[in-house]
Design an enzyme around this catalytic site. Sequence first.
Site, PDB file in Angstrom:
ATOM      1  N   GLY A  33       0.791  -1.228   0.000  1.00  0.00           N
ATOM      2  CA  GLY A  33       0.000   0.000   0.000  1.00  0.00           C
ATOM      3  C   GLY A  33       0.822   1.276   0.000  1.00  0.00           C
ATOM      4  O   GLY A  33       0.275   2.380   0.058  1.00  0.00           O
ATOM      5  N   SER A  34       2.153   1.140  -0.087  1.00  0.00           N
ATOM      6  CA  SER A  34       3.000   2.338  -0.026  1.00  0.00           C
ATOM      7  C   SER A  34       3.130   3.018  -1.382  1.00  0.00           C
ATOM      8  O   SER A  34       3.728   4.101  -1.478  1.00  0.00           O
ATOM      9  CB  SER A  34       4.382   1.986   0.535  1.00  0.00           C
TER      10      SER A  34
ATOM     11  N   ASP B 177       3.761  -9.613  -7.205  1.00  0.00           N
ATOM     12  CA  ASP B 177       2.519 -10.375  -7.273  1.00  0.00           C
ATOM     13  C   ASP B 177       2.404 -11.137  -8.595  1.00  0.00           C
ATOM     14  O   ASP B 177       2.047 -12.320  -8.629  1.00  0.00           O
ATOM     15  CB  ASP B 177       1.303  -9.446  -7.120  1.00  0.00           C
TER      16      ASP B 177
ATOM     17  N   ARG C 272       4.450 -14.261  -8.986  1.00  0.00           N
ATOM     18  CA  ARG C 272       3.956 -15.421  -8.239  1.00  0.00           C
ATOM     19  C   ARG C 272       2.933 -16.236  -9.045  1.00  0.00           C
ATOM     20  O   ARG C 272       2.558 -17.333  -8.647  1.00  0.00           O
ATOM     21  CB  ARG C 272       3.377 -14.977  -6.887  1.00  0.00           C
TER      22      ARG C 272
ATOM     23  N   SER D 211       9.764  -6.810  -0.431  1.00  0.00           N
ATOM     24  CA  SER D 211      11.161  -7.165  -0.090  1.00  0.00           C
ATOM     25  C   SER D 211      11.564  -6.559   1.250  1.00  0.00           C
ATOM     26  O   SER D 211      12.396  -5.652   1.300  1.00  0.00           O
ATOM     27  CB  SER D 211      12.116  -6.753  -1.204  1.00  0.00           C
TER      28      SER D 211
ATOM     29  N   GLY E 147       3.964 -14.092   8.387  1.00  0.00           N
ATOM     30  CA  GLY E 147       3.426 -12.896   9.044  1.00  0.00           C
ATOM     31  C   GLY E 147       3.240 -11.815   8.002  1.00  0.00           C
ATOM     32  O   GLY E 147       3.760 -11.911   6.893  1.00  0.00           O
TER      33      GLY E 147
END
Lengths: 212, 212
Positions: free
Chosen positions: B40-41, B67, B70, B111, B165
């Site tokens: 979201g940055s 994304d 992947r 990252s 996480g």
Amino acid sequence: MSTVGNPANIFWHENPVGKAEREKLLNQQGCVVWITGLSGSGKSTLACSLGRELQSKGKLSYVLDGDNLRHGLNKNLGFSPESRTENIRRTGEVANLFADAGLICIASLISPYRKDRDACRALLPDKKFIEVFMNMPLQLCEDRDPKGLYKLAREGKIKAPHFVGFTGIDDPYEPPLNCEIEIQLKDGVVPTPHEMAGQVVSYMENEGFLEA
Amino acid sequence: MSTVGNPANIFWHENPVGKAEREKLLNQQGCVVWITGLSGSGKSTLACSLGRELQSKGKLSYVLDGDNLRHGLNKNLGFSPESRTENIRRTGEVANLFADAGLICIASLISPYRKDRDACRALLPDKKFIEVFMNMPLQLCEDRDPKGLYKLAREGKIKAPHFVGFTGIDDPYEPPLNCEIEIQLKDGVVPTPHEMAGQVVSYMENEGFLEA
């Protein structure tokens, strides 16, 4: 389009630059030239010669070499059947990215199994995968033996437990059934690097790859 | 150079086309712009905006999006610490290939770990890795929450056993210590996509990346 003072409104995503725009910039069509064949059949020689021929025409290409990739992207892979398949899968995915970027990506790998090559072909849009079969006799490749690997294989020295076998000796090479280009002896004579590259370039010109 | 009639003499390898020749063709210098920051940055927004700005200047770039990868190259990776590291390693290797091909490769990935980013930096020649830190407050990113992931993380809904996480919530983001470019609020206001891209393009122009 300004988001000044309205951070919650930044999710608008600019239209990314598309393949067609990159191709227009380069005046060529992104694609993959996949060179398959036995060790010593001339894959790297063709890859270099083709890259040079394209460069001389102002076209941007990039060679993905199976051996080189094993020092980088694929350095954590061995030579088990699963590892060889993963090696080719990753190479195919990267080749696809390069084609999407607008480049003529020249992939040079033994890639002995038909299903692995076909999986790479399936990643690309129709007709953007140009399979080039180096159809050279095993005896010729073994006589050349540029890396000394056939000799080691015949002596049983590269049958480590992790090694599936050496293509052409104790592991099969499955020739393509419907490749776009076949490089072979002419009247028993090996074509020169320049002749081989010319055969591929002619195909690409006829199919319109060398203009946007 | 002819090998006609002398198959044993084909091991001569043509000089492959080098990076400098490709850069001359493109009139730019191959490099990696590595955009790192919280979800979201604004990483993807900057990547798109930068790609468009470079295209308008006749420069060839290509976006590697975490994304998107992947779904292809990295589709066999999960979200364990090892998988996240491997995800970034492969992306770094591919980015390096693109830079070697002469492109401005724009990599956009959270990252979060310094050591992973530094490993990617180490793959490239000196000064060819341009690290861009999207230094936006967590609260701002969480308010945006473009993918709804912060909400899920706060609700404990993406703590599957395979998941290490969520960065910023229950897994750390390690900010760069020596990044080349930092994008941040100006007087509390988020810069526009155009402003962010301009900041990167100015850096690249000053450092000579936009000519061969």
